[in-house]
Design an enzyme around this catalytic site. Structure first.
Site, PDB file in Angstrom:
ATOM      1  N   TYR B  52       0.859  -1.183   0.000  1.00 35.35           N
ATOM      2  CA  TYR B  52       0.000   0.000   0.000  1.00 35.35           C
ATOM      3  C   TYR B  52       0.897   1.235   0.000  1.00 35.35           C
ATOM      4  CZ  TYR B  52      -4.005  -3.002   1.084  1.00 35.35           C
ATOM      5  OH  TYR B  52      -4.985  -3.959   1.030  1.00 35.35           O
ATOM      6  N   GLU B  53       0.421   2.317  -0.647  1.00 37.32           N
ATOM      7  CA  GLU B  53       1.295   3.473  -0.859  1.00 37.32           C
ATOM      8  C   GLU B  53       1.709   4.173   0.431  1.00 37.32           C
ATOM      9  OE1 GLU B  53      -1.165   5.716  -3.500  1.00 37.32           O
ATOM     10  OE2 GLU B  53      -2.286   6.659  -1.886  1.00 37.32           O
ATOM     11  N   SER B  54       1.033   3.880   1.537  1.00 42.88           N
ATOM     12  CA  SER B  54       1.431   4.462   2.818  1.00 42.88           C
ATOM     13  C   SER B  54       2.786   3.933   3.283  1.00 42.88           C
ATOM     14  CB  SER B  54       0.370   4.160   3.868  1.00 42.88           C
ATOM     15  OG  SER B  54       0.137   2.767   3.944  1.00 42.88           O
ATOM     16  N   GLY B  55       3.323   2.937   2.598  1.00 39.45           N
ATOM     17  CA  GLY B  55       4.653   2.446   2.937  1.00 39.45           C
ATOM     18  C   GLY B  55       4.679   1.021   3.451  1.00 39.45           C
TER      19      GLY B  55
END
Lengths: 282, 259
Positions: B52-55
């Site tokens: 996920y792009e949140s890391g």
């Protein structure tokens, strides 16, 4: 060296009308209490910078704090629109809002360049889409070694960066845990001040050797604000209040219900403690 | 086996989940793509790597996240990196097999619009914007899109391209492999579409059980083409339906429990 201050005093001293301000926190550790203190202190003409504007920028925009927004995704995650942002963009209410729109990759790279003291960021992006047509700060350059065409955006250098973290020690060193987003980059990119609100102040951070720690000499002010990220969350302290995010949709859809909510929960809310304390979180 | 009752949404999510193979490294968008990717992980693809792009890398959430950065993702991940590292090393670095995206609108070349309807400066509807998608769309090796099929989504002409699909149909400049192949599959609640190998225009390659060609055309804003050998999607299995319904039930309970 970081000064221990109240949130009220830190905002009063470091955030001025007309500043560019980045309140960061990628879905986690969003500095709600600090944003609401800026609203209470009536700051105007701010350029607000943030990858994911979220509810706190919806509140700041709806209360007329901002004249410009630099962002890459402006929604209520999993719920829908930010209605105050939309009203400002579509109808100019309560005042017109200039927007500078990017992708996440561009903003993450731009903060990184700001922290690194570079004038711009370079990355492989903005291929085949229309964002470069509407955002004048998106340019393209050719790699001097391979000739590859790459995207370039100016470094982000906010006047003031404001973030929320789990802990600071008594000397003002700050520890971030969990989803760490771009907070470290934003603080290091700030020109004038990096303000950090924290859940608690401790004798020792107990941080591992590779933990994300901001040393106190790059932090301008630390304010203890338990619950300061509510209704987003603080890993290890409290969970994201998803129902508040869902309820915001109805509250913010209408100008009057928005203003009434802000009056009750923010303007007349506690002035030196957290949004979270107001909601019984802290 | 007696035939099972299921909804069009369930068919869509299950068909989308089947597109992911075990071991695939998948950059996951929130909403429908996240449901499909987690269903794949809980059924036929236990070793799929969800990013996920949140890391969060290798997230294994027990309930579906409401946001892209729910604590559940971080707590169950193999590791969590900063957002600049996520976009620089993991996405731009060419380590993503599949970018799994949703959209507000798409056109016949699977270009995506999540920015604006109407004029950019004077929008009719201001949408959230691109987020991670503009670079996911070009840096992942291939793209799956899942979205409900309607004329509001499948439009003849888009006002804005936020994330490139197949552009105007010209071959992609892949820059020596550093730019991916683009959308290879679109999974809706009616059918599965794939780009024509020559023209790159989306073509219906499979209809979900009970869907007609007329229904698909009715919900598509351009004259839609159908593959010569049009398949029928396998209906959901009992196991797929049970796992999906359990996942949704856990998710509803978890999100309702916080006030």
């Amino acid at each position: 060296m970081a000064k221990m201050m109240s949130l009220q005093a830190a905002i009063a001293e470091y955030v001025r009308d007309g500043d560019s301000v980045a309140l960061e926190g990628f879905t986690h550790l969003i500095p709600f209490a600090a944003g609401q203190e800026i609203i209470r202190q009536g700051r105007k003409d701010l350029t607000l910078i943030r990858m994911t504007p979220d509810l706190i920028y919806d509140q700041m925009i709806g209360m007329g704090c901002a004249s410009k927004l630099v962002f890459s995704w402006g929604g209520n995650p999993g719920v829908g629109s930010l209605h105050r942002l939309r009203d400002a963009v579509e109808n100019g209410w309560p005042r017109p809002l200039e927007i500078e729109e990017h992708s996440h990759a561009a903003m993450a790279n731009a903060y990184d360049a700001g922290a690194a003291g570079l004038p711009f960021a370079v990355f492989r992006g903005y291929i085949g889409n229309h964002l470069p047509k509407v955002t004048s700060t998106i340019k393209f350059i050719d790699c001097p070694f391979t000739g590859e065409r790459l995207a370039a955006v100016p470094a982000l250098r906010p006047d003031v960066a404001i973030v929320h973290a789990q802990k600071a020690d008594r000397a003002g060193n700050v520890l971030f845990e969990g989803i760490v987003g771009v907070q470290k980059q934003a603080c290091l990119a700030a020109r004038r001040a990096a303000i950090v609100t924290v859940e608690e102040i401790v004798d020792t951070l107990d941080a591992g050797p590779n933990a994300v720690v901001l040393p106190n000499w790059v932090v301008t002010a630390v304010a203890k604000v338990p619950g300061g990220a509510y209704p987003s969350y603080a890993h290890g302290y409290y969970q994201r209040d998803n129902s508040s995010y869902k309820q915001w949709d109805a509250i913010s859809r209408d100008r009057d219900s928005f203003l009434a909510w802000m009056q009750e929960h923010v303007i007349q809310g506690p002035t030196d403690t957290a949004a979270g304390a107001n909601h019984g979180v802290a | 086996m007696a035939s099972l009752e299921y909804t069009a949404d369930e068919m869509m999510t299950i068909a989308a989940s089947r597109a992911l193979w075990n071991g695939a490294v998948c950059f996951v968008g929130i909403g429908l793509p996240s449901a499909a990717a987690n269903l794949a992980r809980l059924t036929h693809a236990p070793d799929v790597v969800l990013i996920y792009e949140s890391g969060t890398i290798g997230a294994k959430p027990d309930v579906l996240p409401l946001s892209i950065g729910d604590g559940e993702l971080c707590e169950t991940a193999t590791t969590t990196v900063s957002v600049p590292e996520m976009f620089r090393y993991w996405l731009q670095g060419g380590r993503i097999d599949v970018g799994f995206l949703g959209t507000a609108q798409l056109d016949r070349y699977a270009n995506i619009n999540t920015t604006v309807i109407g004029d950019y400066a004077q929008p009719k509807v201001r949408l959230p914007g691109g987020g991670g998608a503009p670079e996911i769309a070009t840096s992942a090796k291939e793209i799956f899109i899942t979205v409900r099929h309607s004329r509001r989504v499948f439009v003849e002409k888009m006002d804005f391209i936020t994330s490139m699909g197949h552009g105007d149909g010209s071959p992609r400049d892949t820059r020596g492999g550093m730019v991916g192949r683009g959308p290879t599959r679109v999974i809706t609640d009616l059918c599965v579409l794939e780009p024509d190998p020559e023209t790159r225009e989306l073509v219906v390659t499979a209809l979900h059980p009970g869907t007609t060609r007329e229904q698909v055309q009715e919900q598509t804003g351009w004259p839609i083409r159908f593959a010569g050998q049009l398949a029928t999607t396998e209906p959901p299995t009992r196991d797929e339906l049970e796992v999906l319904r359990d996942l949704h039930a856990r998710t509803r309970k978890a999100h309702a429990g916080q006030s």
